[in-house]
Write an enzyme that holds these catalytic residues in place. Structure first.
Site, PDB file in Angstrom:
ATOM      1  CG  ASP A   1      -0.751   1.027   7.291  1.00  0.00           C
ATOM      2  OD1 ASP A   1      -0.897   0.016   7.744  1.00  0.00           O
ATOM      3  OD2 ASP A   1      -1.585   1.819   6.706  1.00  0.00           O
TER       4      ASP A   1
ATOM      5  CG  ASN B   1       0.631   4.141   4.167  1.00  0.00           C
ATOM      6  OD1 ASN B   1       0.001   4.639   5.085  1.00  0.00           O
ATOM      7  ND2 ASN B   1       0.120   2.981   3.399  1.00  0.00           N
TER       8      ASN B   1
ATOM      9  CG  ASP C   1      -2.096   0.951   1.414  1.00  0.00           C
ATOM     10  OD1 ASP C   1      -2.453   1.299  -0.319  1.00  0.00           O
ATOM     11  OD2 ASP C   1      -2.601   1.315   2.188  1.00  0.00           O
TER      12      ASP C   1
END
Length: 336
Positions: free
Chosen positions: A229, A217, A212
């Site tokens: 994360d 992030n 992701d």
């Protein structure tokens, strides 16, 4: 859980964090030998719950409370192990703290992890130097990712990210009746195009990924970036961690990709066949995002935050965006 199962567990309770209040959060820290001072700040997170908590005579920490029912403990342990493996190779990732000999903890029916607090801001993706730096970071991350394999995390699979997302939305009646024919038509074409893109990409190498890797992030400081994360870490092609850095018109995306790869290939070769997957992965994320909102709609935090989701206008815009993706899927892949 097998590696072919989807990231989202549809059996999660509808009010998964109903009993999670300040008293429980403070007791969590006390249960692992930390001394909270009562300061508490809720941070922006929907899939899990994330808080900054103050400690007596120590810097504050970040507490991540995992959504009940989503991951088995073994999958969370692999997330933590991957973060530690990256940190050990000086890849700047914020790894969980070990408290009383463990990083995954249980209290009052919840599972949680504690992280050091790290500041920063979003990266300036319009700067070539920033893109090259992120490319170097990803090259290092992928070298670590390729050195071992996940046993309990999922593998990227377009069938559950796109086809299952579409089928669930249709089966559960989320598409307004007057828009259903248009949605069925465009998504059926897209599924065919996604399948063809994966066939053209041939036998790409599956490695452990961040999964992701978007600007939210990445925390940037004067010393450079660090990553947070890893909740969606999975096995898949390297391009999955690259494509979210690209935006704008085709010429802009080509330039951004070139800068990323200047940095990336200082540490790791990039297989250009994976460029056939770029727009397929973007389409898959769009389809999965809509299904994710639907899947989580019984969690009270979602209707409050995404008030526009359960409206005909949202689905009209979503279908339009998917049609634009259908056109993008017909273009040749970016050249570098």
């Amino acid at each position: 859980m097998s590696v072919d199962e989807p990231l989202d567990d549809t059996n999660s309770p509808s009010r998964p964090f109903a009993d999670l209040g300040p008293v429980t959060l403070l007791a969590m820290l006390e249960s692992i030998g930390l001394e909270p001072d009562g300061r508490l700040l809720e941070l922006n997170s929907f899939e899990n719950r994330v808080y900054q908590l103050g400690l007596e005579d120590q810097p504050p920490v970040i507490v991540k409370v995992y959504r009940p029912g989503r991951w088995p403990d073994a999958a969370i342990a692999e997330e933590h192990d991957f973060a530690r493996a990256l940190a050990a190779q000086e890849v700047p990732v914020v790894a969980p703290l070990d408290c009383q000999g463990a990083s995954l903890h249980h209290h009052a029916g919840y599972r949680f992890a504690v992280y050091p607090r790290r500041g920063g801001h979003a990266p300036a993706l319009d700067h070539p130097e920033t893109l090259q730096w992120l490319g170097r970071l990803l090259g290092q991350l992928h070298n670590v990712g390729a050195s071992d394999a996940f046993a309990h995390r999922p593998a990227l699979d377009w069938h559950w990210m796109a086809r299952q997302s579409r089928d669930n939305l249709l089966a559960e009646g989320w598409i307004p009746h007057h828009l259903e024919p248009a949605y069925r038509s465009v998504t059926e074409d897209l599924l065919t195009d996604i399948d063809a893109a994966f066939r053209r990409a041939a036998s790409w190498q599956a490695i452990r990924l961040h999964g992701d890797f978007h600007p939210g992030n990445i925390l940037w400081t004067d010393a450079g970036p660090h990553l947070v994360d890893l909740d969606d870490c999975l096995s898949g092609p390297a391009i999955q961690d690259l494509w979210m850095m690209l935006s704008g018109e085709r010429a802009e995306r080509t330039g951004q990709l070139s800068e990323l790869l200047v940095g990336y290939e200082q540490f790791r070769d990039f297989d250009p066949r994976e460029l056939h997957l770029l727009e397929a992965l973007r389409t898959m994320r769009m389809m999965r995002y809509a299904a994710w909102l639907a899947r989580r709609w019984q969690d009270p935090a979602f209707p409050a935050a995404f008030v526009w989701f359960d409206t005909p206008r949202y689905w009209e815009d979503h279908i339009l965006a998917l049609r634009e993706q259908a056109a993008a899927m017909q273009e040749p892949p970016l050249c570098v």
